[in-house]
Structures are given as structure tokens and as C-alpha cells.
Design a protein around this motif. Structure first.
Motif, mmCIF file in Angstrom:
data_model
loop_
_atom_site.group_PDB
_atom_site.id
_atom_site.type_symbol
_atom_site.label_atom_id
_atom_site.label_comp_id
_atom_site.label_asym_id
_atom_site.label_seq_id
_atom_site.Cartn_x
_atom_site.Cartn_y
_atom_site.Cartn_z
ATOM 1 N N MET A 94 -13.266 -1.379 -1.627
ATOM 2 C CA MET A 94 -12.547 -1.349 -2.901
ATOM 3 C C MET A 94 -11.330 -0.432 -2.823
ATOM 4 O O MET A 94 -10.251 -0.762 -3.345
ATOM 5 C CB MET A 94 -13.496 -0.887 -4.005
ATOM 6 N N LYS A 95 -11.473 0.700 -2.161
ATOM 7 C CA LYS A 95 -10.359 1.630 -2.011
ATOM 8 C C LYS A 95 -9.243 1.016 -1.184
ATOM 9 O O LYS A 95 -8.057 1.193 -1.479
ATOM 10 C CB LYS A 95 -10.850 2.924 -1.368
ATOM 11 N N LYS A 98 -7.288 -1.470 -3.341
ATOM 12 C CA LYS A 98 -6.449 -0.772 -4.317
ATOM 13 C C LYS A 98 -5.225 -0.147 -3.659
ATOM 14 O O LYS A 98 -4.124 -0.160 -4.223
ATOM 15 C CB LYS A 98 -7.269 0.301 -5.027
ATOM 16 N N GLU A 99 -5.397 0.403 -2.465
ATOM 17 C CA GLU A 99 -4.257 0.989 -1.762
ATOM 18 C C GLU A 99 -3.249 -0.074 -1.351
ATOM 19 O O GLU A 99 -2.035 0.162 -1.382
ATOM 20 C CB GLU A 99 -4.743 1.757 -0.536
ATOM 21 N N HIS A 102 -1.060 -0.771 -4.324
ATOM 22 C CA HIS A 102 -0.417 0.361 -4.996
ATOM 23 C C HIS A 102 1.089 0.299 -4.823
ATOM 24 O O HIS A 102 1.604 -0.174 -3.797
ATOM 25 C CB HIS A 102 -0.956 1.675 -4.437
ATOM 26 N N SER A 330 0.217 -3.608 -11.014
ATOM 27 C CA SER A 330 -0.583 -2.909 -12.016
ATOM 28 C C SER A 330 -1.650 -3.829 -12.611
ATOM 29 O O SER A 330 -2.798 -3.416 -12.809
ATOM 30 C CB SER A 330 0.324 -2.367 -13.125
ATOM 31 N N ARG A 333 -4.446 -4.420 -9.998
ATOM 32 C CA ARG A 333 -5.326 -3.255 -9.884
ATOM 33 C C ARG A 333 -6.226 -3.130 -11.114
ATOM 34 O O ARG A 333 -7.396 -2.739 -11.009
ATOM 35 C CB ARG A 333 -4.486 -1.989 -9.715
ATOM 36 N N SER A 334 -5.707 -3.470 -12.269
ATOM 37 C CA SER A 334 -6.517 -3.447 -13.483
ATOM 38 C C SER A 334 -7.634 -4.486 -13.416
ATOM 39 O O SER A 334 -8.773 -4.221 -13.839
ATOM 40 C CB SER A 334 -5.632 -3.692 -14.706
ATOM 41 N N LEU A 336 -9.049 -5.504 -10.678
ATOM 42 C CA LEU A 336 -10.027 -4.933 -9.740
ATOM 43 C C LEU A 336 -10.939 -3.930 -10.430
ATOM 44 O O LEU A 336 -12.150 -3.901 -10.193
ATOM 45 C CB LEU A 336 -9.295 -4.256 -8.580
ATOM 46 N N GLU A 337 -10.350 -3.103 -11.281
ATOM 47 C CA GLU A 337 -11.152 -2.109 -12.000
ATOM 48 C C GLU A 337 -12.137 -2.777 -12.960
ATOM 49 O O GLU A 337 -13.264 -2.293 -13.144
ATOM 50 C CB GLU A 337 -10.230 -1.154 -12.752
ATOM 51 N N GLU A 340 -14.887 -3.969 -10.807
ATOM 52 C CA GLU A 340 -15.667 -2.813 -10.337
ATOM 53 C C GLU A 340 -16.613 -2.319 -11.422
ATOM 54 O O GLU A 340 -17.787 -2.003 -11.155
ATOM 55 C CB GLU A 340 -14.714 -1.702 -9.906
#
Length: 483
Positions: A94-95, A98-99, A102, A330, A333-334, A336-337, A340
Motif C-alpha cells: 500500500m505504501k 501511494k508513493e 504522490h 490526489s 490516493r483518496s 486508495l485510502e 484501505e
């Protein structure tokens, strides 16, 4: 009464007549009248159910939604097949995703900006081959890859070894005049020029004298966020561009800013001196370009975290609103959150359940992320405003486009009057205009400063231009005003 000889029956009429004779039913006028030929396949013609008529415009829209994305996604996401399974419960995986999404993560290659990159490189090469100074102005809307292209300037140094590069972000300067000391302090040649009272004078002397060595390098100055150098008298901006016009100057200046018409509005003096910079405009990203950029960022991962249709939905929505790539990252990534949070919630309830094979960011996650990003209270507020207040908001969006500075109420009123007159709308008076600005200030859309004279009040925009565009893009009048 004699029978009048007429033309023989057409093949269509013969078929209709044969049908009526076989069935024994009288022929109606509707059967006799030849119908327009319909372009249908043989299989479709055998079905007796009538086909519902659709307008050409609706058919085109349906084809765009149904046919085009499938073919496009198949070709652009073929490289994602055959990858290992992605586990959203794995913190490391997951990290990594996200990277990759970014804003601060620079991609390995700059895609969809090859033409702009080529023009910038050809400009620098031309200045070096002719051994003369020059200036280039790169402009475009926010999030269109201007800073990314300019800060990946290793290709300048790799292809042009006899070039000294100095990069300055004007947003980080305490004072606008600090750019001269920044340029003088970061380049080796500037340190030799001493004896002047100010860094600007040292640079002027440096570019006005003959170089001692014929192998001395030319200096490339990249000034990002150049619109922050705009002052009331524009002196700093003028002096910076005038460095390229000094005798024996070896300075190549590349300015990057959001204001598309900065060269026309703030550099009239340079234009009169025939030193107006070459302008390269970065257009907003299209849906296909956004999909390609996302593909380049995600293709390096060993697993697939997004459903292709979810990425396409995000690209379509953002390209229609602003084409801002930062907004795309953005939103992804949202999403993904959201996934998660959903996975962690199910893990806490039933930790023994294995991860489903298709556990990735799907359409519903992306829809929730888009609603969270775009459907804000600001959008609802702008959509519920009266027409004249919406025109004022459009005027403010155009007035502050590419600049963080404020303007007076009189300047904003002039732009408001121009939009009203161009559309044959009766404008409001200055008193009513000021009252509407006060209402917009109370609603948090505009910010009004205090002044004795209403015309001298400073006005600034509190909301993002992308929210204004998204709120009013469905109305053709405002869509044209925001172009």
C-alpha cells in the motif's frame, strides 16, 4: 374510365403486395408507401421488434462511452496483465502504491510533453550554437507539467556540457530582489564579479564584459513560479529579462508561470525593445494523456492496484473539470485510502477471512473519492448563487488566474462589466456590485479588505479555481467565460 398506365411496381412494392395476397388482408396506405431504407444487419432485420430511434448526437455519446474506452484501455493497460496478486492489507504494498501516486514523486520519463520538451531544448541549443543570450517563457494552467519538465533539467546538462544551470523557485524568495543574489550565489562565474553594491549590478557587469576565456560556460537561469516576481512597478521582472539584452551577455533565461498572458500584460517595455521572450504554452491534459501518465506511474509496480475502468473514470472527470494532474493523483490516493479503510474494517471484524482475488480500487471507490474531492460545500454554494454573483465569481477566477495577488474592487468591476457587455447582460451599478462582493465575502468565496473608498478595497479569491470550473461547467455561458 380508362386505366392510366403507370410505372411498374418497385421490388419493395411487389414484396408488400405478395404479403397482402398471402395473408388475405387488405393493403393499407402505410404498406404501399415505400419506407426509408434502414441500415441494419441481416440478423437485426429478422427481429420483428421495432428499434427505438436515437438522435445522432446521442448515438455519438453512447459510442464514446461504450466503445472507445474499451479499446483504449485494452491497448494502454495490456502491460498490466500477468502481474502478481496485490494484497491491500500489506502495508509495504500500500505504501509503494501511494508513493508512486504522490505529487513529489517524479516519474522516470516525462510523457505527453515531448513536443514542449523538444522546443525548450531546441531553444537552448540554438542560443548556445549562436553564442547569444535569449529568453523563453513557459506558461500554462496549474498541474500541466511545467515545473516537472523544468526541474528535470538534467537533459540540458547531459546534452549540453558547456552550460551552467541555476534553478530558482520564486515562491521561496523572501523578497523579489533576492532572485539576483540567488543567481549570483549559486553559479561559479558570478562569484568572480565583485566590487558592486548590489547583486543586480554585479550581474549586469558580469554580462556586459568580455569573458577572459573562450571556453567559459553560458548560464541557464530557470525561474519557476515567475508570477511571484510581479510587483507594482514590475521592475524586478524587467531587470531579470533585461539581463539577456546586455552586450556580450551569456545568459539564457527560462521563466515558468501560470499566467498565460504575462508576457503581454507585464512586459510591454521588453516588447518595445524587441526582446519579448519566446512563449511555449502547456495545455491542460486530456483524458487519454491522463490515462497514459497514470499507466507510466503504475507500470513499474509488480502488482495491479486499480481497475482500469476506475482510472478511466477519474481521468474523464478531472479532464472535464480542469485537466490538473495533481488533482488526478490526489483523487487516486483518496480512492486508495477508501479501499484501505474498507479492508481494515473487514479485517477487524473477521480477521480469518482471506483477501479476495479482485480486491482492488474499483468504480465505487473512485466514485466516492471523486465525490469527496469535487462535491464540496463550495461547489454547492457557487451553484446556488444568483446569476450576477456567479459572473463576479467567474470574473475573479479570470482575474486571479496564474497569480496569488489581489486586485482592487474597481479592477474586478471592469472585468465584470466586460463579461456582461459581451453577453448583452445589463450590469449592476458599482454600489450594487460592492454589495454583492460583500455577500460573497460573507460566504467565504471572496476576501475583501478594509478601505475608506469602496473602489479601493482589495479583493482576493478564497476558493480554488477548479471548484469554480466544476460548479459552472454545465452552463455554456460560464464555460465560455472561463476559457
Amino acid at each position: 374510365m380508362p386505366t392510366i398506365a403507370g410505372p411498374s411496381l418497385s421490388p419493395h412494392k411487389r414484396i408488400v403486395a405478395a404479403r397482402s395476397e398471402n395473408t388475405g388482408c387488405p393493403r393499407s396506405a402505410e404498406d404501399i408507401t415505400p419506407r426509408k431504407r434502414k441500415l441494419r444487419s441481416d440478423s437485426a432485420a429478422a427481429v420483428p421488434t421495432p428499434i427505438k430511434w436515437k438522435s445522432p448526437r446521442r448515438c455519438a455519446l453512447m459510442a464514446e462511452v461504450e466503445e472507445e474506452p474499451n479499446g483504449m484501455l485494452e491497448t494502454q493497460f495490456d502491460c498490466l496483465d500477468g502481474k502478481s496478486k496485490w494484497n491491500p492489507r500489506d502495508d509495504d504494498q500500500m505504501k509503494a502504491v501511494k508513493e508512486a501516486l504522490h505529487v513529489s514523486t517524479a516519474p522516470s520519463t516525462v510523457v505527453c510533453r515531448e513536443d514542449e520538451q523538444r522546443r525548450a531544448l531546441e531553444f537552448v541549443k540554438g542560443c548556445m550554437e549562436q553564442n547569444k543570450a535569449g529568453s523563453l517563457y513557459i506558461c500554462g494552467c496549474p498541474g500541466t507539467g511545467k515545473s516537472l519538465l523544468m526541474f528535470v533539467y538534467e537533459f540540458f546538462q547531459e546534452g549540453l556540457p558547456c552550460l551552467e544551470t541555476v534553478s530558482v523557485n520564486c515562491m521561496s524568495l523572501t523578497k523579489t530582489t533576492d532572485i539576483f543574489s540567488k543567481v549570483l550565489g549559486e553559479n561559479e562565474t558570478g562569484k568572480k564579479a565583485i566590487g558592486s553594491s548590489t547583486p543586480l549590478e554585479q550581474l549586469q557587469i558580469l554580462f556586459s564584459q568580455k569573458q577572459q576565456s573562450s571556453s567559459s560556460k553560458m548560464m541557464l537561469i530557470i525561474a519557476d513560479e515567475m508570477d511571484y516576481l510581479i510587483t507594482r512597478d514590475r521592475r524586478v521582472l524587467h531587470e531579470l529579462f533585461m539581463l539577456t539584452t546586455l552586450p556580450l551577455s551569456r545568459c539564457i533565461l527560462i521563466g515558468v508561470a501560470n499566467a498565460i498572458d504575462l508576457a503581454d500584460r507585464f512586459l510591454p517595455k521588453l516588447k518595445s525593445l524587441n526582446c519579448k521572450p519566446l512563449v511555449v504554452t502547456f495545455r491542460a491534459y486530456s483524458m487519454q494523456q491522463i490515462v497514459r501518465i497514470l499507466q507510466e506511474r503504475l507500470v513499474e509496480l509488480p502488482y495491479v492496484a486499480f481497475q482500469p475502468k476506475a482510472l478511466e473514470l477519474c481521468a474523464r472527470k478531472v479532464s472535464a473539470a480542469s485537466g490538473d494532474m495533481r488533482k488526478v493523483l490526489s483523487v487516486c490516493r483518496s480512492a486508495l485510502e477508501i479501499l484501505e479503510t474498507e479492508v481494515k474494517g473487514s479485517t477487524d471484524e473477521e480477521p480469518q477471512i482471506p483477501v479476495p482475488e479482485d480486491q482492488m480500487v474499483k468504480m465505487d471507490h473512485m466514485v466516492a473519492a471523486l465525490a469527496k474531492t469535487f462535491k464540496s460545500p463550495v461547489v454547492d454554494t457557487i451553484q446556488s448563487l444568483p446569476q450576477h454573483q456567479q459572473i463576479i465569481v467567474c470574473s475573479a477566477a479570470k482575474a486571479f488566474r496564474g497569480s496569488k495577488k489581489d486586485r482592487t474592487t474597481a479592477e474586478l468591476n471592469n472585468l465584470y462589466m466586460e463579461i456582461c457587455k459581451s453577453s448583452m447582460i445589463t450590469p449592476a451599478g458599482i454600489t450594487e456590485f460592492t454589495n454583492m462582493c460583500t455577500v460573497l465575502n460573507d460566504q467565504g468565496i471572496l476576501k475583501l479588505s478594509q478601505a475608506r473608498n469602496d473602489k479601493l478595497k482589495r479583493v482576493s479569491l478564497r476558493v480554488d479555481e477548479a471548484d469554480i470550473t466544476f460548479a459552472l461547467k454545465e452552463i455554456r455561458f460560464f464555460r465560455n467565460c472561463l476559457l
